[in-house]
Design an enzyme around this catalytic site. Structure first.
Site, PDB file in Angstrom:
ATOM      1  N   VAL A 154       0.920  -0.985   0.260  1.00 50.18           N
ATOM      2  CA  VAL A 154      -0.325  -0.189   0.363  1.00 50.18           C
ATOM      3  C   VAL A 154       0.389   1.054  -0.020  1.00 50.18           C
ATOM      4  O   VAL A 154       0.552   1.913  -0.810  1.00 50.18           O
ATOM      5  CB  VAL A 154      -0.580  -0.010   1.305  1.00 50.18           C
ATOM      6  CG1 VAL A 154      -1.766   0.815   1.432  1.00 50.18           C
ATOM      7  CG2 VAL A 154      -2.065  -1.215   1.142  1.00 50.18           C
ATOM      8  N   PHE A 194      -8.041   2.098  -1.702  1.00 52.82           N
ATOM      9  CA  PHE A 194      -8.722   0.595  -2.244  1.00 52.82           C
ATOM     10  C   PHE A 194      -8.620   0.103  -3.507  1.00 52.82           C
ATOM     11  O   PHE A 194      -9.532  -0.183  -4.900  1.00 52.82           O
ATOM     12  CB  PHE A 194     -10.271   1.875  -3.186  1.00 52.82           C
ATOM     13  CG  PHE A 194     -11.007   1.588  -1.775  1.00 52.82           C
ATOM     14  CD1 PHE A 194     -12.127   1.283  -0.785  1.00 52.82           C
ATOM     15  CD2 PHE A 194     -11.270   3.424  -2.207  1.00 52.82           C
ATOM     16  CE1 PHE A 194     -13.339   2.131  -0.371  1.00 52.82           C
ATOM     17  CE2 PHE A 194     -11.595   3.782  -0.462  1.00 52.82           C
ATOM     18  CZ  PHE A 194     -13.204   3.170  -0.581  1.00 52.82           C
ATOM     19  N   ARG A 217      -6.600  -2.761  -5.819  1.00 50.94           N
ATOM     20  CA  ARG A 217      -6.099  -4.331  -5.837  1.00 50.94           C
ATOM     21  C   ARG A 217      -4.981  -4.322  -6.282  1.00 50.94           C
ATOM     22  O   ARG A 217      -4.279  -3.938  -7.344  1.00 50.94           O
ATOM     23  CB  ARG A 217      -7.436  -4.201  -7.241  1.00 50.94           C
ATOM     24  CG  ARG A 217      -9.248  -4.368  -6.571  1.00 50.94           C
ATOM     25  CD  ARG A 217      -9.933  -4.052  -8.100  1.00 50.94           C
ATOM     26  NE  ARG A 217      -9.276  -3.135  -9.245  1.00 50.94           N
ATOM     27  CZ  ARG A 217      -9.715  -3.291 -10.255  1.00 50.94           C
ATOM     28  NH1 ARG A 217     -10.450  -3.834 -10.501  1.00 50.94           N
ATOM     29  NH2 ARG A 217      -9.611  -2.432 -11.094  1.00 50.94           N
ATOM     30  N   LYS A 230     -14.774   1.241   4.739  1.00 49.10           N
ATOM     31  CA  LYS A 230     -13.264   0.307   3.736  1.00 49.10           C
ATOM     32  C   LYS A 230     -13.517  -0.935   4.085  1.00 49.10           C
ATOM     33  O   LYS A 230     -14.257  -1.702   3.534  1.00 49.10           O
ATOM     34  CB  LYS A 230     -12.207   1.023   4.753  1.00 49.10           C
ATOM     35  CG  LYS A 230     -11.149  -0.170   4.262  1.00 49.10           C
ATOM     36  CD  LYS A 230     -10.472  -0.596   3.039  1.00 49.10           C
ATOM     37  CE  LYS A 230      -9.712  -1.790   2.352  1.00 49.10           C
ATOM     38  NZ  LYS A 230      -8.295  -1.705   2.114  1.00 49.10           N
ATOM     39  N   ASN A 270     -15.160  -3.936   1.615  1.00 48.96           N
ATOM     40  CA  ASN A 270     -14.420  -5.562   1.169  1.00 48.96           C
ATOM     41  C   ASN A 270     -15.835  -6.429   1.476  1.00 48.96           C
ATOM     42  O   ASN A 270     -15.412  -7.444   1.055  1.00 48.96           O
ATOM     43  CB  ASN A 270     -13.240  -5.201   1.919  1.00 48.96           C
ATOM     44  CG  ASN A 270     -12.346  -4.829   1.331  1.00 48.96           C
ATOM     45  OD1 ASN A 270     -11.865  -4.291   0.313  1.00 48.96           O
ATOM     46  ND2 ASN A 270     -10.804  -4.682   1.954  1.00 48.96           N
ATOM     47  N   CYS A 272      -6.266  -8.783   2.060  1.00 48.54           N
ATOM     48  CA  CYS A 272      -7.501  -8.006   2.884  1.00 48.54           C
ATOM     49  C   CYS A 272      -8.719  -8.685   2.892  1.00 48.54           C
ATOM     50  O   CYS A 272      -9.156  -8.845   3.490  1.00 48.54           O
ATOM     51  CB  CYS A 272      -7.666  -7.012   0.982  1.00 48.54           C
ATOM     52  SG  CYS A 272      -6.592  -5.471   1.411  1.00 48.54           S
TER      53      CYS A 272
HETATM   54  C1  UDX Z   1      -0.871  -3.780   4.818  1.00 49.44           C
HETATM   55  C2  UDX Z   1      -2.479  -3.952   5.526  1.00 49.44           C
HETATM   56  O1  UDX Z   1      -2.293  -5.783   4.524  1.00 49.44           O
HETATM   57  C3  UDX Z   1      -3.454  -3.400   4.461  1.00 49.44           C
HETATM   58  O2  UDX Z   1      -4.791  -4.094   5.306  1.00 49.44           O
HETATM   59  C4  UDX Z   1      -3.088  -2.340   5.558  1.00 49.44           C
HETATM   60  O3  UDX Z   1      -4.516  -1.842   4.863  1.00 49.44           O
HETATM   61  C5  UDX Z   1      -2.287  -1.701   5.475  1.00 49.44           C
HETATM   62  O4  UDX Z   1      -1.138  -2.229   5.574  1.00 49.44           O
HETATM   63  P1  UDX Z   1       0.077  -3.906   2.766  1.00 49.44           P
HETATM   64  O5  UDX Z   1       0.317  -2.697   2.423  1.00 49.44           O
HETATM   65  O6  UDX Z   1       0.160  -4.586   2.207  1.00 49.44           O
HETATM   66  O7  UDX Z   1      -1.305  -3.282   3.415  1.00 49.44           O
HETATM   67  O8  UDX Z   1       1.812  -4.327   4.137  1.00 49.44           O
HETATM   68  P2  UDX Z   1       2.828  -4.785   4.177  1.00 49.44           P
HETATM   69  O9  UDX Z   1       3.205  -4.692   2.906  1.00 49.44           O
HETATM   70  O10 UDX Z   1       3.133  -5.623   4.938  1.00 49.44           O
HETATM   71  O11 UDX Z   1       3.028  -3.692   4.185  1.00 49.44           O
HETATM   72  C6  UDX Z   1       3.630  -3.002   5.421  1.00 49.44           C
HETATM   73  C7  UDX Z   1       5.211  -2.455   5.572  1.00 49.44           C
HETATM   74  O12 UDX Z   1       5.023  -1.227   6.892  1.00 49.44           O
HETATM   75  C8  UDX Z   1       6.329  -3.032   5.878  1.00 49.44           C
HETATM   76  O13 UDX Z   1       6.945  -2.600   4.452  1.00 49.44           O
HETATM   77  C9  UDX Z   1       6.549  -2.972   6.575  1.00 49.44           C
HETATM   78  O14 UDX Z   1       8.245  -2.807   7.066  1.00 49.44           O
HETATM   79  C10 UDX Z   1       6.476  -1.456   7.135  1.00 49.44           C
HETATM   80  N1  UDX Z   1       6.645  -0.944   8.959  1.00 49.44           N
HETATM   81  C11 UDX Z   1       5.606  -1.622   9.936  1.00 49.44           C
HETATM   82  C12 UDX Z   1       7.412   0.538   8.907  1.00 49.44           C
HETATM   83  O15 UDX Z   1       7.438   1.130   8.475  1.00 49.44           O
HETATM   84  N2  UDX Z   1       7.169  -0.191  10.686  1.00 49.44           N
HETATM   85  C13 UDX Z   1       6.516  -0.428  11.639  1.00 49.44           C
HETATM   86  O16 UDX Z   1       6.475  -0.005  13.096  1.00 49.44           O
HETATM   87  C14 UDX Z   1       5.271  -1.506  10.948  1.00 49.44           C
HETATM   88  C1  UDX Z   2      -9.027  -6.551  -2.455  1.00 52.08           C
HETATM   89  C2  UDX Z   2     -10.049  -4.980  -2.734  1.00 52.08           C
HETATM   90  O1  UDX Z   2     -10.827  -4.754  -4.195  1.00 52.08           O
HETATM   91  C3  UDX Z   2      -9.861  -3.796  -2.604  1.00 52.08           C
HETATM   92  O2  UDX Z   2      -9.988  -2.871  -3.150  1.00 52.08           O
HETATM   93  C4  UDX Z   2      -9.046  -3.107  -1.725  1.00 52.08           C
HETATM   94  O3  UDX Z   2      -8.484  -2.503  -1.337  1.00 52.08           O
HETATM   95  C5  UDX Z   2      -8.284  -4.626  -1.308  1.00 52.08           C
HETATM   96  O4  UDX Z   2      -8.726  -5.911  -1.221  1.00 52.08           O
HETATM   97  P1  UDX Z   2      -7.463  -7.368  -3.741  1.00 52.08           P
HETATM   98  O5  UDX Z   2      -7.267  -8.312  -2.847  1.00 52.08           O
HETATM   99  O6  UDX Z   2      -5.583  -7.308  -4.338  1.00 52.08           O
HETATM  100  O7  UDX Z   2      -8.302  -6.013  -3.817  1.00 52.08           O
HETATM  101  O8  UDX Z   2      -8.089  -8.455  -4.814  1.00 52.08           O
HETATM  102  P2  UDX Z   2      -9.282  -8.612  -5.630  1.00 52.08           P
HETATM  103  O9  UDX Z   2      -9.233  -8.234  -6.894  1.00 52.08           O
HETATM  104  O10 UDX Z   2     -10.217  -7.531  -5.047  1.00 52.08           O
HETATM  105  O11 UDX Z   2      -9.608  -9.791  -5.060  1.00 52.08           O
HETATM  106  C6  UDX Z   2      -9.469 -10.039  -4.225  1.00 52.08           C
HETATM  107  C7  UDX Z   2      -9.912 -12.052  -3.853  1.00 52.08           C
HETATM  108  O12 UDX Z   2     -11.323 -12.253  -4.511  1.00 52.08           O
HETATM  109  C8  UDX Z   2      -8.793 -12.690  -4.782  1.00 52.08           C
HETATM  110  O13 UDX Z   2      -8.523 -13.879  -4.613  1.00 52.08           O
HETATM  111  C9  UDX Z   2      -9.827 -12.281  -6.567  1.00 52.08           C
HETATM  112  O14 UDX Z   2      -9.488 -14.273  -7.127  1.00 52.08           O
HETATM  113  C10 UDX Z   2     -10.934 -13.417  -5.575  1.00 52.08           C
HETATM  114  N1  UDX Z   2     -12.443 -13.104  -6.394  1.00 52.08           N
HETATM  115  C11 UDX Z   2     -12.141 -12.013  -6.540  1.00 52.08           C
HETATM  116  C12 UDX Z   2     -13.288 -13.918  -6.617  1.00 52.08           C
HETATM  117  O15 UDX Z   2     -13.502 -15.538  -6.194  1.00 52.08           O
HETATM  118  N2  UDX Z   2     -14.422 -13.989  -7.540  1.00 52.08           N
HETATM  119  C13 UDX Z   2     -14.213 -12.091  -8.269  1.00 52.08           C
HETATM  120  O16 UDX Z   2     -15.583 -11.682  -8.658  1.00 52.08           O
HETATM  121  C14 UDX Z   2     -13.821 -11.389  -7.733  1.00 52.08           C
END
Ligand code: UDX
Ligand code: UDX
Length: 434
Positions: free
Chosen positions: A11, A152, A154, A204, A208, A260
């Site tokens: 993110v 949001f 994907r 949010k 989801n 998510c």
């Molecule tokens: C995560 C969650 O999965 C999502 O649901 C939420 O909305 C946002 O956080 P994501 O970006 O996918 O999303 O997680 P991740 O890829 O693990 O990134 C988090 C980052 O924060 C890592 O790079 C980690 O090293 C960093 N981090 C964590 C810090 O910089 N400081 C901290 O104290 C903890």
């Molecule tokens: C999701 C939300 O779409 C996004 O808005 C939010 O910020 C983060 O979570 P993401 O997890 O990246 O995004 O993927 P998404 O495309 O939403 O698919 C999620 C899962 O649902 C996948 O495993 C996908 O295979 C499954 N899926 C999706 C189905 O099984 N059927 C569908 O019709 C759509």
């Protein structure tokens, strides 16, 4: 305006890169030094279409930088996007320790007014805790606001989603906070919805969980289709023609995975429990999703009778196409179930192989990775389709048939047309279709 992005995971990195591309001065920081070093060299630590090009472009333009120094980044920024992870705890709730730790770091470095923006998915009422933590730990008298701006994105289309939002939700409770965020997202002014913070946080989670519910609903319908002559794709099409339902997120298959949906559904159930609201509806959504794996195993048994010692090719490991992400990927639960049945596995994915090797190390001969789908299916008794990569839609099925020991395809994502595959001489099983 100087923007700091704390946490440059999936993110955070996308947020930092895209905000800088909108013309803002952005600095990203992360406790993982490797991610920062890579980002500074223009290397994205995640596979995300278009991200690396934009990263390089904005590093070069000087809009974007990355720092190891969290304290400096906080002090130098007027706006801080909090993008640290909020992992799932055993009881389903979101673990907020990183958000709390980040709030304390912000408090310690609150040298001037700052707007703290929750970007990570957090439980409703988190902003109250962030405010309280900063107030408790801050030393000087600099002011601050907290706002919510849920992402949001994907995976696989995160850059596109950021640049083409359906909506930009701004949860703010002061004019100053609202105005700053409205200015940051000026380019998307017609997409902005301003609410209070609790509402933004809930939008949010509610979104989801609703999408997850659509997927579990169609998967439940697919079970009825499996037992009758109904076709789940046409059921979904027919339902989706009603604009009140809409056609999206009605693809039946192995269920939802990713970082998510599974986590957010469970977190919302826990939020309901904490607030005394019965969200059993979402417990069923979660249960139906988990049941996908056993339902698929039953299909495999229908085709092979006994799984033990059968050579099975698994095509697709990522939780969805166009990503190398394996978080909560159905493939992991499926492989665990197949290992219990003592299958001999050959695994292939266009992007997620390296990540999978750290989940399931190679164990010759019972689990091996292959560099291409054709090596995976060689001498196989069955081929499973687990992720609907474009590459699989274009496979040379004649070649696959000659390579396999038994021409059996069990398609967990309805990638092929049943008539076409059967005409080629395959025994074909899919989800909710004959
Ligand atoms: C995560 C969650 O999965 C999502 O649901 C939420 O909305 C946002 O956080 P994501 O970006 O996918 O999303 O997680 P991740 O890829 O693990 O990134 C988090 C980052 O924060 C890592 O790079 C980690 O090293 C960093 N981090 C964590 C810090 O910089 N400081 C901290 O104290 C903890
Ligand atoms: C999701 C939300 O779409 C996004 O808005 C939010 O910020 C983060 O979570 P993401 O997890 O990246 O995004 O993927 P998404 O495309 O939403 O698919 C999620 C899962 O649902 C996948 O495993 C996908 O295979 C499954 N899926 C999706 C189905 O099984 N059927 C569908 O019709 C759509």
């Amino acid at each position: 305006m100087k923007i700091g992005v704390i946490g440059t995971g999936y993110v955070g990195l996308v947020t930092a890169v895209c905000l800088s591309d909108l013309g803002h001065a952005v600095q990203g920081t992360d406790i993982d030094a490797d991610k920062i070093d890579k980002a500074n060299q223009g290397i994205s630590h995640i596979y995300e279409p278009g991200l690396e090009e934009l990263l390089k472009k904005n590093l070069k333009s000087g809009n974007l930088s990355f720092s190891h120094d969290l304290h400096q980044t906080i002090q130098d920024s007027n706006v801080l996007f909090v993008c640290v992870n909020t992992p799932q705890r055993e009881d389903g709730s979101a673990d907020m320790c990183y958000v709390e730790g980040t709030s304390r770091s912000i408090a310690e470095n609150l040298n001037t007014y700052k707007l703290i923006v929750e970007k990570s998915t957090v439980p409703i009422q988190t902003s109250m805790w962030i405010k309280r933590t900063i107030s408790l730990y801050k030393k000087g008298d600099a002011d601050f606001d907290v706002a919510s701006n849920p992402e949001f994105l994907r995976e696989g289309s995160a850059v596109y989603d950021f640049m083409n939002p359906d909506r930009v939700i701004i949860g703010a409770e002061s004019d100053r906070a609202r105005d700053i965020l409205v200015k940051i997202y000026k380019k998307y002014s017609d997409k902005i919805l301003v609410t209070n913070i609790d509402t933004a946080e809930l939008i949010k989670h509610a979104s989801n969980s609703f999408l997850a519910m659509k997927i579990s609903y169609i998967n439940l319908m697919s079970e009825l289709c499996d037992k009758t002559d109904a076709n789940v794709e046409l059921v979904a099409k027919g339902m989706g023609l009603d604009p009140r339902i809409g056609p999206l997120f009605l693809r039946a298959g192995l269920g939802y995975g990713g970082s998510c949906f599974p986590k957010d559904v469970r977190a919302l159930i826990k939020i309901g429990e904490d607030l005394g609201v019965d969200l059993t509806l979402l417990k069923e959504v979660d249960r139906i999703n988990r049941d996908r794996i056993q339902s698929f195993i039953q299909k495999i048994k229908k085709a092979l009778w006994i799984i033990k010692d059968k050579k099975i090719a698994v095509l697709g490991l990522a939780f969805k196409p166009e990503t190398d992400d394996l978080r909560n990927a159905p493939s992991i639960y499926l492989i665990e179930a197949l290992q219990k049945e003592e299958a001999v596995l050959r695994l292939y994915d266009p992007e997620a192989l390296d990540n999978m090797k750290s989940v399931f190390p190679e164990q010759s001969p019972s689990l091996l990775y292959t560099d291409n789908p054709y090596d995976a299916v060689r001498d196989a008794n069955a081929t499973l389709i687990v992720t609907e990569w474009e590459e699989f839609k274009n496979l040379d099925l004649d070649k696959i048939k000659t390579l396999m020991a038994n021409p059996i395809i069990i398609d967990g994502r309805n990638v092929f047309d049943p008539e076409d595959v059967k005409k080629l001489g395959f025994e074909y099983y899919s989800v909710g279709r004959k």
